[in-house]
Motif scaffolding. Structure first.
Motif, PDB file in Angstrom:
ATOM      1  N   ARG A  73       6.600  -0.082  -1.157  1.00 44.51           N
ATOM      2  CA  ARG A  73       6.952  -0.812  -2.370  1.00 44.51           C
ATOM      3  C   ARG A  73       5.692  -1.269  -3.085  1.00 44.51           C
ATOM      4  O   ARG A  73       4.636  -1.432  -2.471  1.00 44.51           O
ATOM      5  N   THR A  74       5.846  -1.498  -4.384  1.00 47.79           N
ATOM      6  CA  THR A  74       4.751  -2.030  -5.195  1.00 47.79           C
ATOM      7  C   THR A  74       5.101  -3.440  -5.612  1.00 47.79           C
ATOM      8  O   THR A  74       6.140  -3.681  -6.233  1.00 47.79           O
ATOM      9  N   LEU A  75       4.257  -4.370  -5.254  1.00 54.41           N
ATOM     10  CA  LEU A  75       4.438  -5.783  -5.596  1.00 54.41           C
ATOM     11  C   LEU A  75       3.621  -6.101  -6.836  1.00 54.41           C
ATOM     12  O   LEU A  75       2.401  -5.919  -6.846  1.00 54.41           O
ATOM     13  N   ASN A  76       4.281  -6.552  -7.883  1.00 54.98           N
ATOM     14  CA  ASN A  76       3.603  -6.979  -9.106  1.00 54.98           C
ATOM     15  C   ASN A  76       3.647  -8.505  -9.180  1.00 54.98           C
ATOM     16  O   ASN A  76       4.710  -9.097  -9.383  1.00 54.98           O
ATOM     17  N   ALA A 125      18.210  -4.244   2.045  1.00 52.48           N
ATOM     18  CA  ALA A 125      18.166  -2.793   2.152  1.00 52.48           C
ATOM     19  C   ALA A 125      19.140  -2.209   1.145  1.00 52.48           C
ATOM     20  O   ALA A 125      20.259  -2.714   1.002  1.00 52.48           O
ATOM     21  N   GLY A 126      18.728  -1.172   0.447  1.00 43.98           N
ATOM     22  CA  GLY A 126      19.580  -0.576  -0.571  1.00 43.98           C
ATOM     23  C   GLY A 126      20.060   0.807  -0.176  1.00 43.98           C
ATOM     24  O   GLY A 126      19.447   1.488   0.654  1.00 43.98           O
ATOM     25  N   THR A 127      21.151   1.231  -0.798  1.00 40.42           N
ATOM     26  CA  THR A 127      21.633   2.598  -0.600  1.00 40.42           C
ATOM     27  C   THR A 127      20.837   3.580  -1.458  1.00 40.42           C
ATOM     28  O   THR A 127      21.061   4.781  -1.398  1.00 40.42           O
ATOM     29  N   SER A 128      19.943   3.049  -2.277  1.00 37.85           N
ATOM     30  CA  SER A 128      18.963   3.838  -3.022  1.00 37.85           C
ATOM     31  C   SER A 128      17.780   2.915  -3.276  1.00 37.85           C
ATOM     32  O   SER A 128      17.815   1.741  -2.897  1.00 37.85           O
ATOM     33  N   ASN A 129      16.748   3.413  -3.922  1.00 37.45           N
ATOM     34  CA  ASN A 129      15.663   2.495  -4.281  1.00 37.45           C
ATOM     35  C   ASN A 129      16.101   1.627  -5.465  1.00 37.45           C
ATOM     36  O   ASN A 129      17.074   1.927  -6.162  1.00 37.45           O
ATOM     37  N   TYR A 130      15.401   0.536  -5.709  1.00 39.35           N
ATOM     38  CA  TYR A 130      15.805  -0.486  -6.674  1.00 39.35           C
ATOM     39  C   TYR A 130      14.596  -1.350  -6.993  1.00 39.35           C
ATOM     40  O   TYR A 130      13.496  -1.147  -6.455  1.00 39.35           O
ATOM     41  N   THR A 131      14.788  -2.318  -7.863  1.00 40.10           N
ATOM     42  CA  THR A 131      13.728  -3.241  -8.267  1.00 40.10           C
ATOM     43  C   THR A 131      14.279  -4.656  -8.196  1.00 40.10           C
ATOM     44  O   THR A 131      15.481  -4.863  -8.384  1.00 40.10           O
ATOM     45  N   ILE A 183      10.817  -0.867  -5.269  1.00 41.35           N
ATOM     46  CA  ILE A 183      10.976  -0.085  -4.054  1.00 41.35           C
ATOM     47  C   ILE A 183      10.782   1.391  -4.406  1.00 41.35           C
ATOM     48  O   ILE A 183      11.387   1.905  -5.348  1.00 41.35           O
ATOM     49  N   LYS A 184       9.951   2.090  -3.664  1.00 40.99           N
ATOM     50  CA  LYS A 184       9.645   3.480  -3.980  1.00 40.99           C
ATOM     51  C   LYS A 184      10.765   4.409  -3.520  1.00 40.99           C
ATOM     52  O   LYS A 184      11.507   4.115  -2.579  1.00 40.99           O
ATOM     53  N   GLU A 185      10.892   5.515  -4.220  1.00 33.47           N
ATOM     54  CA  GLU A 185      11.930   6.489  -3.892  1.00 33.47           C
ATOM     55  C   GLU A 185      11.788   6.939  -2.440  1.00 33.47           C
ATOM     56  O   GLU A 185      10.692   7.260  -1.976  1.00 33.47           O
ATOM     57  N   GLY A 186      12.902   6.937  -1.723  1.00 30.28           N
ATOM     58  CA  GLY A 186      12.897   7.292  -0.311  1.00 30.28           C
ATOM     59  C   GLY A 186      12.815   6.100   0.614  1.00 30.28           C
ATOM     60  O   GLY A 186      13.062   6.217   1.819  1.00 30.28           O
ATOM     61  N   SER A 187      12.457   4.924   0.072  1.00 31.67           N
ATOM     62  CA  SER A 187      12.449   3.685   0.852  1.00 31.67           C
ATOM     63  C   SER A 187      13.640   2.824   0.464  1.00 31.67           C
ATOM     64  O   SER A 187      14.220   2.987  -0.615  1.00 31.67           O
ATOM     65  N   VAL A 188      14.001   1.904   1.350  1.00 31.38           N
ATOM     66  CA  VAL A 188      15.176   1.059   1.114  1.00 31.38           C
ATOM     67  C   VAL A 188      14.919  -0.423   1.346  1.00 31.38           C
ATOM     68  O   VAL A 188      15.582  -1.277   0.767  1.00 31.38           O
ATOM     69  N   TRP A 189      13.940  -0.766   2.180  1.00 27.19           N
ATOM     70  CA  TRP A 189      13.752  -2.154   2.596  1.00 27.19           C
ATOM     71  C   TRP A 189      12.804  -2.916   1.680  1.00 27.19           C
ATOM     72  O   TRP A 189      11.802  -2.374   1.230  1.00 27.19           O
ATOM     73  N   GLU A 200       0.100  -2.734  -2.949  1.00 27.09           N
ATOM     74  CA  GLU A 200       0.914  -1.677  -2.344  1.00 27.09           C
ATOM     75  C   GLU A 200       1.245  -2.106  -0.920  1.00 27.09           C
ATOM     76  O   GLU A 200       0.344  -2.347  -0.114  1.00 27.09           O
ATOM     77  N   LEU A 201       2.532  -2.193  -0.614  1.00 27.22           N
ATOM     78  CA  LEU A 201       2.984  -2.707   0.673  1.00 27.22           C
ATOM     79  C   LEU A 201       3.875  -1.701   1.384  1.00 27.22           C
ATOM     80  O   LEU A 201       4.486  -0.831   0.753  1.00 27.22           O
ATOM     81  N   GLY A 202       3.961  -1.836   2.709  1.00 26.22           N
ATOM     82  CA  GLY A 202       4.856  -1.013   3.495  1.00 26.22           C
ATOM     83  C   GLY A 202       4.337   0.396   3.725  1.00 26.22           C
ATOM     84  O   GLY A 202       3.297   0.809   3.199  1.00 26.22           O
ATOM     85  N   VAL A 203       5.108   1.147   4.533  1.00 26.14           N
ATOM     86  CA  VAL A 203       4.767   2.535   4.842  1.00 26.14           C
ATOM     87  C   VAL A 203       6.032   3.381   4.813  1.00 26.14           C
ATOM     88  O   VAL A 203       7.135   2.890   5.092  1.00 26.14           O
ATOM     89  N   LYS A 204       5.879   4.652   4.478  1.00 25.04           N
ATOM     90  CA  LYS A 204       7.039   5.548   4.377  1.00 25.04           C
ATOM     91  C   LYS A 204       7.774   5.656   5.704  1.00 25.04           C
ATOM     92  O   LYS A 204       9.013   5.734   5.743  1.00 25.04           O
ATOM     93  N   ALA A 205       7.045   5.655   6.808  1.00 18.61           N
ATOM     94  CA  ALA A 205       7.674   5.815   8.122  1.00 18.61           C
ATOM     95  C   ALA A 205       8.654   4.695   8.448  1.00 18.61           C
ATOM     96  O   ALA A 205       9.588   4.885   9.235  1.00 18.61           O
ATOM     97  N   LEU A 206       8.454   3.525   7.846  1.00 17.54           N
ATOM     98  CA  LEU A 206       9.345   2.385   8.078  1.00 17.54           C
ATOM     99  C   LEU A 206      10.288   2.148   6.906  1.00 17.54           C
ATOM    100  O   LEU A 206      10.954   1.113   6.836  1.00 17.54           O
ATOM    101  N   SER A 207      10.319   3.072   5.966  1.00 16.78           N
ATOM    102  CA  SER A 207      11.250   3.022   4.817  1.00 16.78           C
ATOM    103  C   SER A 207      11.077   1.763   3.977  1.00 16.78           C
ATOM    104  O   SER A 207      12.045   1.252   3.418  1.00 16.78           O
ATOM    105  N   ASN A 208       9.855   1.251   3.886  1.00 16.05           N
ATOM    106  CA  ASN A 208       9.638   0.016   3.120  1.00 16.05           C
ATOM    107  C   ASN A 208       8.428   0.104   2.185  1.00 16.05           C
ATOM    108  O   ASN A 208       7.777  -0.908   1.905  1.00 16.05           O
TER     109      ASN A 208
END
Length: 280
Positions: free
Chosen positions: A163-166, A250-256, A186-192, A153-161
């Motif tokens: 994500r789960t690395l598999n 960076a995405g306009t929505s979350n993605y994989t 990339i988790k919902e609400g994050s983009v980076w 599990e990487l990143g933090v919500k406050a920095l919009s990043n």
């Protein structure tokens, strides 16, 4: 079925500084990897990586050799990593069937003579993304399912990043030569993703973006840290990232996305990181 392959040359960072949008996309963007009952591949001279897609609908699709690699069969001198990105399918390696669901991976070792992609249900065909690099020795073919893949599990919500690395294909999971692959969600609400970005001179990388909603996009950042460039990307497109280039998006929505690396260093954490304030 048919097999198509496109060749891409290596580039010097000083040349890329002068590329306009069209040239940047021509050199690095892979716009299409999936077509029904086709195997589509791109060969890059960056570490001789091949990336590709297989979409078996009416028939099984054999991973055939191509003139570019001048081999009797595809895996004569190569290893392959395969990830199922949609529905359920089967990959047959020298007559042995490996059933694959979404996010399952398969490492195919050098010397495997026949690799065939199949769908379990033609009404819901499986999509397989794969990457291949030259291999110096033969390791066993191994299936990597949910019980074998490693997650971070990487990143933090406050920095919009967030994500789960598999991690799927790594030498710590199963022996391999130089190929490494994984899938990042990339988790919902994050983009980076891959923020802060990094380079690794000892290996190159390719990113394949998918699960991008309709009318949304991902902006992939590349180039040297002090001379960055960007490419807007749609669903199920890939981008080639030379060893001198950062890779982040960076995405306009979350993605994989699926990352595939090859080179001389198998240490996943070997990278040169650049914080956002150092980018230009």
């Amino acid at each position: 079925m048919k097999t198509t392959i496109e060749e891409r040359w290596g580039t010097h960072p000083n040349d890329v500084k002068r590329y306009d949008t069209a040239q940047l996309r021509k050199e690095f963007l892979v716009e299409k990897l999936f077509e029904a009952d086709d195997v589509i591949m791109v060969y890059t001279h960056n570490d001789r990586l091949i990336i590709g897609g297989a979409l078996p609908v009416k028939e099984g699709l054999k991973l055939e050799t191509v003139d570019l690699i001048r081999s009797e069969y595809f895996c004569e001198r190569r290893e392959v990593g395969i990830v199922c990105i949609e529905s359920e399918g089967i990959v047959s390696v020298d007559g042995k069937d490996f059933v694959m669901a979404y996010k399952d991976a398969l490492y195919v070792g050098r010397g495997s003579k026949e690799v065939v992609f199949k769908s379990k249900d033609s009404a819901k065909p499986a999509k397989f993304y794969f990457a291949s690099s030259p291999a110096h020795t033969a390791y066993p073919t191994v299936a990597i399912d949910k019980n074998m893949r490693r997650t971070r599990e990487l990143g933090v919500k406050a920095l919009s990043n967030e994500r789960t690395l598999n991690q799927l294909i790594l030498s710590e999971i199963a022996p391999c030569c130089q190929l490494q692959m994984g899938l990042t969600e990339i988790k919902e609400g994050s983009v980076w993703n891959t923020m802060p970005p990094h380079t690794h001179s000892r290996r190159m990388e390719a990113y394949f973006y998918f699960k991008i909603p309709e009318q949304q996009a991902v902006c992939h950042f590349m180039g040297q840290p002090q001379e960055t460039r960007h490419i807007f990307m749609a669903n199920e497109q890939a981008v080639i990232s030379p060893s001198w280039s950062i890779h982040s998006a960076a995405g306009t929505s979350n993605y994989t996305f699926i990352w595939a690396m090859c080179g001389e260093n198998l240490n996943y954490d070997d990278m040169d990181t650049f914080t956002a304030d150092k980018l230009r």
